[in-house]
Design a protein around this motif. Sequence first.
Motif, PDB file in Angstrom:
ATOM      1  N   ALA A  78     -36.245   5.928  57.658  1.00 46.14           N
ATOM      2  CA  ALA A  78     -35.756   4.761  57.320  1.00 46.14           C
ATOM      3  C   ALA A  78     -34.992   4.844  55.927  1.00 46.14           C
ATOM      4  CB  ALA A  78     -36.913   3.781  57.275  1.00 46.14           C
ATOM      5  N   PRO A  79     -33.836   3.834  56.004  1.00 47.41           N
ATOM      6  CA  PRO A  79     -33.501   3.780  54.667  1.00 47.41           C
ATOM      7  C   PRO A  79     -34.257   3.484  53.689  1.00 47.41           C
ATOM      8  CG  PRO A  79     -32.546   2.503  56.513  1.00 47.41           C
ATOM      9  CD  PRO A  79     -33.651   2.923  56.963  1.00 47.41           C
ATOM     10  N   GLY A  80     -33.939   4.029  52.326  1.00 49.38           N
ATOM     11  CA  GLY A  80     -34.646   3.905  51.273  1.00 49.38           C
ATOM     12  C   GLY A  80     -34.130   3.495  50.126  1.00 49.38           C
ATOM     13  N   LYS A  81     -34.607   3.346  48.906  1.00 48.72           N
ATOM     14  CA  LYS A  81     -34.178   2.930  47.549  1.00 48.72           C
ATOM     15  C   LYS A  81     -33.167   4.037  47.109  1.00 48.72           C
ATOM     16  CE  LYS A  81     -35.575   1.480  42.978  1.00 48.72           C
ATOM     17  NZ  LYS A  81     -36.845   1.426  42.038  1.00 48.72           N
ATOM     18  N   HIS A 103      -6.370  10.904  37.623  1.00 50.74           N
ATOM     19  CA  HIS A 103      -6.492   9.477  37.645  1.00 50.74           C
ATOM     20  C   HIS A 103      -7.369   8.867  38.660  1.00 50.74           C
ATOM     21  CE1 HIS A 103      -2.087  10.492  36.298  1.00 50.74           C
ATOM     22  NE2 HIS A 103      -2.809  10.091  35.005  1.00 50.74           N
ATOM     23  N   LEU A 104      -8.461   9.703  39.235  1.00 54.25           N
ATOM     24  CA  LEU A 104      -9.398   9.096  40.154  1.00 54.25           C
ATOM     25  C   LEU A 104      -9.985   8.005  39.450  1.00 54.25           C
ATOM     26  CD1 LEU A 104     -10.963   9.825  42.968  1.00 54.25           C
ATOM     27  CD2 LEU A 104     -12.653  11.048  41.402  1.00 54.25           C
ATOM     28  N   LYS A 105     -10.157   7.127  40.420  1.00 50.03           N
ATOM     29  CA  LYS A 105     -10.923   5.796  40.178  1.00 50.03           C
ATOM     30  C   LYS A 105     -11.994   5.910  41.480  1.00 50.03           C
ATOM     31  CE  LYS A 105      -8.091   3.003  37.550  1.00 50.03           C
ATOM     32  NZ  LYS A 105      -6.935   3.894  37.227  1.00 50.03           N
ATOM     33  N   ALA A 106     -13.063   5.511  41.108  1.00 51.13           N
ATOM     34  CA  ALA A 106     -14.435   5.867  42.254  1.00 51.13           C
ATOM     35  C   ALA A 106     -15.548   5.001  41.915  1.00 51.13           C
ATOM     36  CB  ALA A 106     -14.838   7.139  42.270  1.00 51.13           C
ATOM     37  N   ALA A 107     -16.259   4.493  42.836  1.00 52.04           N
ATOM     38  CA  ALA A 107     -17.380   3.490  42.724  1.00 52.04           C
ATOM     39  C   ALA A 107     -18.141   3.939  43.897  1.00 52.04           C
ATOM     40  CB  ALA A 107     -17.061   2.224  42.777  1.00 52.04           C
ATOM     41  N   ILE A 108     -19.657   4.099  43.797  1.00 54.82           N
ATOM     42  CA  ILE A 108     -20.639   4.046  44.784  1.00 54.82           C
ATOM     43  C   ILE A 108     -21.678   2.850  44.486  1.00 54.82           C
ATOM     44  CG2 ILE A 108     -22.450   5.418  45.945  1.00 54.82           C
ATOM     45  CD1 ILE A 108     -21.017   8.062  44.922  1.00 54.82           C
ATOM     46  N   ALA A 109     -21.885   2.155  45.813  1.00 59.03           N
ATOM     47  CA  ALA A 109     -22.792   1.004  45.472  1.00 59.03           C
ATOM     48  C   ALA A 109     -23.707   0.791  46.692  1.00 59.03           C
ATOM     49  CB  ALA A 109     -21.867  -0.163  45.169  1.00 59.03           C
ATOM     50  N   PRO A 110     -24.894   0.195  46.759  1.00 61.23           N
ATOM     51  CA  PRO A 110     -25.692  -0.115  47.859  1.00 61.23           C
ATOM     52  C   PRO A 110     -24.738  -1.336  48.550  1.00 61.23           C
ATOM     53  CG  PRO A 110     -26.519  -1.166  45.945  1.00 61.23           C
ATOM     54  CD  PRO A 110     -25.312  -0.235  45.297  1.00 61.23           C
ATOM     55  N   GLY A 421     -30.440   8.060  55.885  1.00 64.42           N
ATOM     56  CA  GLY A 421     -30.231   6.861  56.456  1.00 64.42           C
ATOM     57  C   GLY A 421     -29.858   5.621  55.836  1.00 64.42           C
ATOM     58  N   THR A 422     -29.635   5.694  54.291  1.00 67.81           N
ATOM     59  CA  THR A 422     -29.344   4.649  53.671  1.00 67.81           C
ATOM     60  C   THR A 422     -27.647   4.383  53.558  1.00 67.81           C
ATOM     61  OG1 THR A 422     -31.499   4.889  52.285  1.00 67.81           O
ATOM     62  CG2 THR A 422     -29.646   3.452  51.306  1.00 67.81           C
ATOM     63  N   PRO A 423     -27.133   3.033  53.646  1.00 75.24           N
ATOM     64  CA  PRO A 423     -25.860   3.163  53.554  1.00 75.24           C
ATOM     65  C   PRO A 423     -25.384   2.908  52.358  1.00 75.24           C
ATOM     66  CG  PRO A 423     -26.869   1.271  54.490  1.00 75.24           C
ATOM     67  CD  PRO A 423     -27.763   2.018  54.471  1.00 75.24           C
ATOM     68  N   PHE A 424     -24.249   3.452  51.714  1.00 70.41           N
ATOM     69  CA  PHE A 424     -23.670   3.308  50.503  1.00 70.41           C
ATOM     70  C   PHE A 424     -22.090   2.618  50.768  1.00 70.41           C
ATOM     71  CE2 PHE A 424     -27.159   5.820  49.604  1.00 70.41           C
ATOM     72  CZ  PHE A 424     -27.596   5.270  48.237  1.00 70.41           C
ATOM     73  N   VAL A 425     -21.824   1.887  50.134  1.00 69.71           N
ATOM     74  CA  VAL A 425     -20.271   1.515  49.660  1.00 69.71           C
ATOM     75  C   VAL A 425     -19.621   2.393  48.950  1.00 69.71           C
ATOM     76  CG1 VAL A 425     -18.451  -0.245  49.147  1.00 69.71           C
ATOM     77  CG2 VAL A 425     -20.557  -0.847  50.323  1.00 69.71           C
ATOM     78  N   SER A 451     -19.894  14.153  50.868  1.00 70.82           N
ATOM     79  CA  SER A 451     -20.807  14.636  49.876  1.00 70.82           C
ATOM     80  C   SER A 451     -21.896  13.508  49.589  1.00 70.82           C
ATOM     81  CB  SER A 451     -20.337  14.708  48.476  1.00 70.82           C
ATOM     82  OG  SER A 451     -19.880  13.681  47.989  1.00 70.82           O
ATOM     83  N   VAL A 452     -21.402  11.966  50.030  1.00 70.52           N
ATOM     84  CA  VAL A 452     -22.319  10.989  50.171  1.00 70.52           C
ATOM     85  C   VAL A 452     -23.039  10.924  51.314  1.00 70.52           C
ATOM     86  CG1 VAL A 452     -22.602   8.280  49.911  1.00 70.52           C
ATOM     87  CG2 VAL A 452     -21.049   9.542  48.420  1.00 70.52           C
ATOM     88  N   ALA A 453     -22.516  11.295  52.573  1.00 72.30           N
ATOM     89  CA  ALA A 453     -23.060  11.374  53.730  1.00 72.30           C
ATOM     90  C   ALA A 453     -24.241  12.503  53.787  1.00 72.30           C
ATOM     91  CB  ALA A 453     -21.989  11.532  55.008  1.00 72.30           C
ATOM     92  N   THR A 454     -24.043  13.656  53.400  1.00 68.84           N
ATOM     93  CA  THR A 454     -24.871  14.778  53.339  1.00 68.84           C
ATOM     94  C   THR A 454     -25.825  14.594  52.205  1.00 68.84           C
ATOM     95  OG1 THR A 454     -23.268  15.902  52.173  1.00 68.84           O
ATOM     96  CG2 THR A 454     -23.321  16.031  54.612  1.00 68.84           C
ATOM     97  N   CYS A 455     -25.816  13.552  51.205  1.00 68.41           N
ATOM     98  CA  CYS A 455     -26.832  13.684  50.017  1.00 68.41           C
ATOM     99  C   CYS A 455     -27.922  13.005  50.285  1.00 68.41           C
ATOM    100  CB  CYS A 455     -25.904  12.804  48.841  1.00 68.41           C
ATOM    101  SG  CYS A 455     -27.157  12.368  47.565  1.00 68.41           S
ATOM    102  N   ARG A 456     -29.229  13.429  49.708  1.00 71.70           N
ATOM    103  CA  ARG A 456     -30.537  12.643  49.891  1.00 71.70           C
ATOM    104  C   ARG A 456     -30.157  11.782  48.668  1.00 71.70           C
ATOM    105  NH1 ARG A 456     -34.413  14.043  53.324  1.00 71.70           N
ATOM    106  NH2 ARG A 456     -34.126  15.763  54.564  1.00 71.70           N
ATOM    107  N   CYS A 457     -29.352  10.751  48.859  1.00 69.28           N
ATOM    108  CA  CYS A 457     -29.275   9.866  47.784  1.00 69.28           C
ATOM    109  C   CYS A 457     -30.276   8.580  47.596  1.00 69.28           C
ATOM    110  CB  CYS A 457     -27.732   9.312  47.769  1.00 69.28           C
ATOM    111  SG  CYS A 457     -26.629  10.518  47.444  1.00 69.28           S
ATOM    112  N   SER A 458     -31.158   8.446  48.469  1.00 68.55           N
ATOM    113  CA  SER A 458     -32.321   7.512  48.417  1.00 68.55           C
ATOM    114  C   SER A 458     -33.466   8.301  48.596  1.00 68.55           C
ATOM    115  CB  SER A 458     -31.727   6.700  49.588  1.00 68.55           C
ATOM    116  OG  SER A 458     -31.622   7.299  50.835  1.00 68.55           O
ATOM    117  N   ALA A 459     -34.551   7.402  48.401  1.00 69.58           N
ATOM    118  CA  ALA A 459     -35.821   8.134  48.529  1.00 69.58           C
ATOM    119  C   ALA A 459     -36.708   6.978  49.201  1.00 69.58           C
ATOM    120  CB  ALA A 459     -36.397   8.318  46.897  1.00 69.58           C
TER     121      ALA A 459
END
Length: 459
Positions: A78-81, A103-110, A421-425, A451-459
């Motif tokens: 299930a999606p996590g923190k 000149h890369l500009k990037a942001a990752i958010a819930p 399974g956690t969505p990130f913008v 890299s975001v889609a394959t990351c375990r970026c939530s717990a």
Amino acid sequence: MEPDTPPKWPTEEPDEARGKLVVVLPLVLALLVGAAAAAYALGWVRYARGNVAPTPPPEPLSIAAVSPAAVAGEQTKAPGKPDQAALEQVMREMVGDKRLGKHLKAAIAPLEGAPLVTHGTGAATPASVTKVLTSVAVLEAYGPERRFETSTTLQGSTVTLVGGGDASLTSSDLDTLAAETARELGSVKTVRLAYDDSLFAGPMLNPTWRRTYLGEEVGGITALLVDHGGSQATGYSMDPSLQAAVQFKKALAKHGIAVAGKPARGKKAGTQLAVHQGDTLREIVEFTLEYSDNQLAEVLARHVGVADGTSTFDGSTAAITATLKGLDIDTAGLVLRDGSGLSRQNRIPPTLLVSTLQTAASPDRPELAPAMTGLPVAGWIGSLSRRFNFDAEPGRGRVRAKTGTLTGVSGLSGVAIDARGTPFVVVLMADGFKPKETLDVRDALDDAMTSVATCRCSA
């Protein structure tokens, strides 16, 4: 929006997919738009062969029963923190990719809340990612089920073809309108023909567009156009209204009505003869985003101006900005000169794109859901159908994002579902690179999203 003969639909990226046969069931949408948007998108079967033919939505699905990676047949938790350390590592890897330049500009958010990691400051040239802002604004102004009309009226011996800004009007629709008009005329067999496109004001061509774009990437923007006013394959008309009127004259002749003289601009007057209602705004927005249709995006932008009382280019972009502000989106740093992103004078801060995507994904804003469900799916549909190859293949079906490409500019903004399974913008904006590096930059953006889609970026 399906013509008799499927055309090669336009895209801002000439070497992108123009339409391979694809049948998909994007269940991953569930976590992107929330339960309130399910009636619009969940379970939709889409297929493309040069264009998209949407099917009616099924009964809403239970999002609790939908795996966000069902597309890939994977099992996830299930999606996590969000895991801050993991996200920071992903950002370091993005920034370290030399293909993305300095000149890369990037942001990752819930899906709710401020960005958790960012890189770069200020605004950037967005290219076609601008269409996300236009889509949200027009949906907020009219609602997703709004249909724009094309009609005919009769005063004396003059029939007037009245454009209502229907971006979905096809040759077949125009022929049907001519047949209905002929029936209503009864014994009248000879008329004069006028056409009214006064719903949109100001010039048909944006002064900030490069001349090389005209006819190839976009044409004149009017409230009366047929078959999008053209395509990249056939070229765009500089006066779609006149083109539509000439075509309508031929259609009337086909149905027994002779037109004396040439069509001339006029005003709606007299009694109404016939009306054609176009596709829903939801369908038009989704198509515009999936295939990055510049012409349709500009028509949608003008409608935002109409709703606000000023339908010029400047009035429409001001209305888009005001509408976003009304949605409590911080528009500081935003500069808009058009609704499609062809203008190189546009500037959008990455954080504004994050807020706009979050607003469209909110279950409290189901009317904005088409701005999310219309985003291309990595490796499947629209302007991402032939992307996410090689190292980026694991991102297929797990990323839904809007592309943006101009010479020396490339961007990708949307939602990625991580391995838990956690969505990130995710918003990525690169510029300042040489034209010969465009494909490398595009691949690097795909890799970054993956890299975001394959990351375990939530717990």
